[in-house]
Design a protein around this motif. Structure first.
Motif, short mmCIF file in Angstrom:
data_model
loop_
_atom_site.label_atom_id
_atom_site.label_comp_id
_atom_site.label_asym_id
_atom_site.label_seq_id
_atom_site.Cartn_x
_atom_site.Cartn_y
_atom_site.Cartn_z
N VAL A 248 0.93 1.44 -26.15
CA VAL A 248 1.00 1.33 -24.46
C VAL A 248 1.20 2.82 -24.05
N VAL A 249 0.15 3.22 -23.14
CA VAL A 249 0.34 4.47 -22.56
C VAL A 249 0.43 4.12 -20.97
N SER A 250 1.58 5.01 -20.42
CA SER A 250 1.85 4.76 -19.18
C SER A 250 1.80 5.95 -18.11
N ALA A 251 1.74 5.80 -17.00
CA ALA A 251 1.69 7.21 -16.07
C ALA A 251 2.15 6.66 -14.73
N LYS A 252 2.42 7.62 -13.85
CA LYS A 252 2.66 7.33 -12.63
C LYS A 252 1.57 7.11 -11.72
N GLY A 253 1.68 6.35 -10.87
CA GLY A 253 0.45 6.25 -9.78
C GLY A 253 1.08 5.68 -8.44
N VAL A 254 0.14 5.54 -7.60
CA VAL A 254 0.36 4.94 -6.42
C VAL A 254 -0.53 3.91 -5.81
N ALA A 255 -0.16 2.73 -5.46
CA ALA A 255 -1.13 1.67 -4.99
C ALA A 255 -1.75 2.08 -3.94
N THR B 2 0.85 -1.25 -0.05
CA THR B 2 -0.02 -0.07 0.06
C THR B 2 0.99 1.20 0.11
N ASN B 3 0.25 2.25 -0.96
CA ASN B 3 1.17 3.37 -1.02
C ASN B 3 2.38 3.41 -1.60
N GLN B 4 2.58 2.35 -2.38
CA GLN B 4 4.16 2.27 -3.11
C GLN B 4 3.77 2.83 -4.63
N PRO B 5 4.85 3.45 -4.82
CA PRO B 5 4.70 4.18 -6.48
C PRO B 5 4.78 3.01 -7.43
N VAL B 6 3.82 3.04 -8.43
CA VAL B 6 3.68 2.09 -9.63
C VAL B 6 3.88 2.66 -10.92
N ARG B 7 3.73 1.92 -11.78
CA ARG B 7 3.50 2.58 -13.12
C ARG B 7 2.27 1.79 -13.69
N ILE B 8 1.19 2.89 -14.06
CA ILE B 8 0.11 2.48 -14.70
C ILE B 8 0.40 2.28 -16.28
N VAL B 9 -0.35 1.18 -16.66
CA VAL B 9 -0.11 1.19 -18.04
C VAL B 9 -1.44 0.65 -18.46
#
Length: 227
Positions: A185-192, A171-178
């Motif tokens: 393929v489109v990606s964005a920064k996100g948080v779990a 939880t609250n870990q930075p992830v890559r949203i694809v």
């Protein structure tokens, strides 16, 4: 009168069928049924009572064995043996047998704790009685990289249902949203927003838009959103 009856029975009962022969025919029936369904594993067939020798009239003997329903690897299997002489039924025997099938499978060397990593050294191969209700594993590679879904006792045969993917996202870990759209393929920064295992669905928040979406965990850093 008694003498005449005894002489008549003595004449009619001119041959003996051994209990061992009957057991052999019943055993062969069980064996053939297991073979026909492709189960070639070692098995033991035990009779719960003695089958005694029997006297039958003179003539051509035919003995058939049948199973009522399917072979039960947990309890007992009902069987019927019929004895015919010159095509006429002269004996019907009903009894039950115990059928035990053995297989060599993965067994735990010691207690395995919930969610802790496992290694090949945690297991051994051992021959056990199988019950047909579950499929114990034979190859560690089937669960390599997984973790127990619950505590597993030492000496237990294991099945796939006892394991799950390891936690790779917190939880609250930075992830890559694809997101994949028409091959792009489109990606964005996100948080779990929750803990995640590979293949499971978790909620993530897009850092740029603040939008919260659900996606499937791909690995320890990637969550794929499918629209």
């Amino acid at each position: 009168m008694l003498l005449l009856t005894a002489l008549m029975w003595s004449t009619a009962a001119a041959q003996t069928i051994s209990g061992a022969e009957v057991e052999g025919i019943a055993t062969a029936k069980i064996e053939s049924m297991l073979d026909e369904r492709g189960d070639m594993r070692r098995r033991e067939i035990t009779f719960t009572r003695n089958i005694y020798d029997m006297n039958v009239p003179d003539g051509a003997v035919d003995i058939t064995a049948s199973v009522s329903g399917t072979i039960n690897l947990v309890g007992y299997t009902p069987m019927t043996v019929r004895v015919f002489v010159d095509g006429r039924s002269v004996r019907i025997l009903n009894f039950v047998v115990s059928v035990r099938v053995y297989d060599t499978v993965l067994v735990t060397n010691h207690e395995l704790r919930f969610d802790e990593p496992i290694s090949e050294s945690d297991f051994r191969m051992e021959e056990i009685v199988v019950d047909g209700r579950t499929e114990p594993l034979k190859d560690f590679n089937a669960i390599r990289g997984l973790v127990p879904i619950r505590m597993i006792r030492a000496g237990s045969p294991v099945t796939m249902s006892m394991f799950q993917a390891a936690l790779v996202i917190e939880t609250n870990q930075p992830v890559r949203i694809v997101t994949r759209y028409h091959g792009v393929v489109v990606s964005a920064k996100g948080v779990a927003l929750g803990r995640g295992r590979v293949g499971k669905i978790i909620r993530v928040r897009n850092e740029s838009s603040g939008k919260i979406v659900s996606g499937r965990v791909i690995d320890s850093q990637t969550v794929e959103v499918i629209f």
